[in-house]
Scaffold this motif. Structure first.
Motif, short mmCIF file in Angstrom:
data_model
loop_
_atom_site.label_atom_id
_atom_site.label_comp_id
_atom_site.label_asym_id
_atom_site.label_seq_id
_atom_site.Cartn_x
_atom_site.Cartn_y
_atom_site.Cartn_z
N LEU A 1 0.00 4.80 6.20
CA LEU A 1 -0.80 5.99 6.54
C LEU A 1 -0.08 7.28 6.19
CD1 LEU A 1 -2.42 4.75 9.85
CD2 LEU A 1 -3.55 5.17 7.67
N CYS B 1 -7.31 1.56 13.42
CA CYS B 1 -8.38 2.50 13.76
C CYS B 1 -9.74 1.98 13.30
CB CYS B 1 -8.10 3.85 13.15
SG CYS B 1 -8.04 3.77 11.35
N ARG C 1 0.84 -1.22 0.00
CA ARG C 1 0.00 0.00 0.00
C ARG C 1 0.86 1.25 0.00
NH1 ARG C 1 -5.05 1.28 1.95
NH2 ARG C 1 -4.28 3.40 1.77
N ASN D 1 0.70 3.02 13.82
CA ASN D 1 0.13 1.67 13.66
C ASN D 1 0.33 1.08 12.26
OD1 ASN D 1 -1.78 3.64 12.88
ND2 ASN D 1 -3.45 2.19 13.08
N ARG E 1 -10.37 -2.41 0.76
CA ARG E 1 -10.17 -1.02 0.40
C ARG E 1 -10.05 -0.82 -1.11
NH1 ARG E 1 -10.49 2.96 1.37
NH2 ARG E 1 -8.59 4.08 1.89
O1 6OD Z 1 -6.60 2.15 4.17
C1 6OD Z 1 -6.47 3.35 4.40
O2 6OD Z 1 -6.34 4.19 3.50
C2 6OD Z 1 -6.45 3.83 5.78
N1 6OD Z 1 -6.38 5.17 5.95
C3 6OD Z 1 -6.47 2.95 6.81
C4 6OD Z 1 -6.49 3.31 8.16
C5 6OD Z 1 -6.26 2.40 9.11
C6 6OD Z 1 -6.24 2.74 10.49
O3 6OD Z 1 -5.56 2.20 11.31
#
Ligand code: 6OD
Ligand code: NAD
Length: 497
Positions: A171, A299, A117, A166, A461
């Motif tokens: 992120l 989260c 990612r 995390n 996602r």
């Molecule tokens: O998958 C994402 O774009 C994202 N913002 C995930 C957030 C995960 C929280 O811990």
């Protein structure tokens, strides 16, 4: 000036700031320790940026914005971002090793989620910005000749990116990718717990020829340190932040005097809703991930599970088996299913909720304590995966974000009750709903007050979709074209014909 991001002084790595294309130690000489959450070994000394470094980073970002970065055509900019994505993939193992060392998460997890990612976040937003149409309106005028209006998008400027620990690379790049794609420059403050991959990304930027000053990294803490210095710096045009809700509130105050825009992805206390008509095995598997993935430090994860009464006991038993099936251990061990928490401080917080649940009379279905770990693993930040039942809904354990591998499970009798329970929170980030009744799935998803509802899945996602939280879980939406709302400004041009 240092040339390498992760240089060595004796046996201990030094993690440096990355400012204007150079890896630099803070002029003050101040450093802080970066320790492994697995066994507390010292991973490195991190150079703590002070006022001078934060100022230099912001100035470098401004100079690049009005200079070489701003001068690029969109196609040239996006080609560089594709090159960044490719270079992250080429250096996949270095990123993987650094991320796993900082977080302690299983290699298998970081390999399939965090690092891919990290690369995809650059590619997707390079694609997005090339495919956004402009607004255009024709209007009538008294002289009958008319006028046309069109909107142009311009970058917001220098963006402060403040990231949590995390999913550090994922992120951080989720913000840096769209910011750069839209033509902005960035100053990133990674979490003090996970400094390595942000710095490694500096090497990637240099390798592919991203102009100096476009991407900058300053290391340090929040209040009174690099984080606060950055948000208070007058040269910042916007702040994008992922982290705790109360940190978001502090950042909002810091930027209020200069009326700067913010994009916030904050905390949650997400509910999962399992109906009796669900595909049982799929629901257990999905909920098991939603509760325990990344040691509960996601989260979007679920800490409140509501299960329709006819399958309640069977579901709790199955989730218990899932929790007890995780092997806790070294991230490199292929059998490891769960790593430690991020730090001793966070572990103390999670354990305080374990203690509180016991005191408040919860039935501890499984876990609730500290696992016995062998050798130097005993120095790590381990906790047991934990499930409770029997707490009242007003218990702090049920209301507050714990951010650990734990959940409270409660039965419900009607769909309306499930919706009411799910919505009884100050947060509104995500939910996961399990049912084979299609009409119910749509009905319930529309009523739960969150930014992201998953039906019969979790954390699936598509990066083109809007992402963000309702209530105290955030401000704004990012993802796909929605990121453009934050990372660009629209200017309208009216032309009289
Ligand atoms: O998958 C994402 O774009 C994202 N913002 C995930 C957030 C995960 C929280 O811990
Ligand atoms: P945190 O708020 O403690 O820290 C996040 C970042 O903010 C760190 O880099 C930290 O140094 C910095 N910071 C702290 N105080 C600051 C201040 N006053 N000014 C400027 N910067 C400051 O969060 P965390 O513990 O790193 O991450 C866990 C939290 O993040 C959880 O609450 C979790 O729910 C949330 N989170 C939310 C999302 C989302 O998408 N909504 C994603 C991941 C994590």
């Amino acid at each position: 000036m240092e040339k390498k991001s992760l240089s060595s002084a004796g046996q201990v790595a030094r993690i440096l700031n990355y400012i204007n294309g150079e890896f630099v130690a803070a002029g003050s000489g101040k450093t802080f320790e970066n320790r492994s959450p697995v066994d507390a070994r010292l991973l490195g000394l991190v150079s703590e940026a002070g006022e001078a470094e934060v100022d230099a980073a912001v100035k470098a970002a401004r100079a690049a914005l009005v200079g070489p970065w701003g001068a690029l055509e969109m196609a040239e900019r996006t080609e560089l971002l594709y090159a960044v994505a490719n270079e992250i993939n080429r250096r996949f193992d270095a990123f993987l090793q650094a991320e796993v060392a900082d977080t302690g998460k299983p290699v298998s997890l970081a390999k399939h989620i965090d690092i891919p990612r990290g690369a995809a976040n650059f590619k997707i937003f390079a694609d997005v910005v090339k495919n956004v149409p402009s607004e255009f309106f024709q209007m009538a005028t008294p002289d009958k000749k008319g006028a046309i209006n069109y909107a142009i998008r311009v970058p917001r400027g220098v963006i402060a990116v403040i990231a949590p620990w995390n999913l550090p690379l994922l992120l951080m790049t989720w913000k840096v990718g769209p910011a750069l794609a839209c033509g902005n420059t960035v100053v990133v403050k990674p979490s003090e717990e996970t400094p390595a991959t942000a710095t490694l990304l500096g090497e990637v930027m240099n390798a592919v020829g991203v102009p100096k000053g476009v991407y900058n990294v300053i290391h340090g803490f929040g209040p009174g340190s690099a984080g606060e210095l950055l948000t208070r710096h007058p040269g910042i045009d916007a702040v994008t932040f992922t982290g705790e809700t109360r940190t978001g509130a502090a950042i909002m105050k810091a930027v209020a005097d200069r009326v700067r825009p913010v994009s916030f992805e904050l905390g949650g206390k997400n509910a999962g809703v399992v109906f009796a008509d669900c595909d049982f095995d799929a629901a257990v598997e999905g909920m098991g991930r939603a509760v325990f993935a990344n040691c509960g430090q996601v989260c979007l994860g679920t800490e409140r599970v509501y299960v329709e009464r006819p399958i309640f006991d069977k579901f709790v038993a199955a989730l218990k088996a899932k929790a007890e099936g995780f092997k806790l251990g070294r991230p490199e061990d292929a059998a490891t299913g769960m790593g430690p928490l991020i730090s001793q401080e966070h572990r103390a917080k999670v354990l305080s909720y374990y203690e509180r649940a016991r005191k408040e009379g919860a039935s501890v279905v499984t876990g609730g304590g500290v696992p016995k770990m062998e050798g130097d693993l005993a120095n790590g930040c381990w906790v047991e995966p934990t499930i409770w039942t029997g707490l009242p809904e007003d218990s702090a354990v049920v209301r507050e974000e714990i951010f650990g591998p734990c959940c409270h499970v409660r039965p419900f009798d009607t769909e309306a009750e499930a919706v009411r329970l799910a919505n009884d929170t100050q947060y509104g980030l995500a939910t996961t709903i399990w049912t084979t009744n299609l009409a119910r799935a749509h009905r319930v998803a529309a009523q739960i007050e969150v930014g992201i509802s998953w039906v019969n899945c979790w954390f699936l996602r598509d990066l083109r979709t809007p992402f963000g939280g309702s209530k105290q879980s955030g401000i704004g939406r990012e993802g796909g074209v929605h990121s453009l709302e934050f990372y660009t400004e629209l200017r309208n041009v009216c032309v009289k014909l």
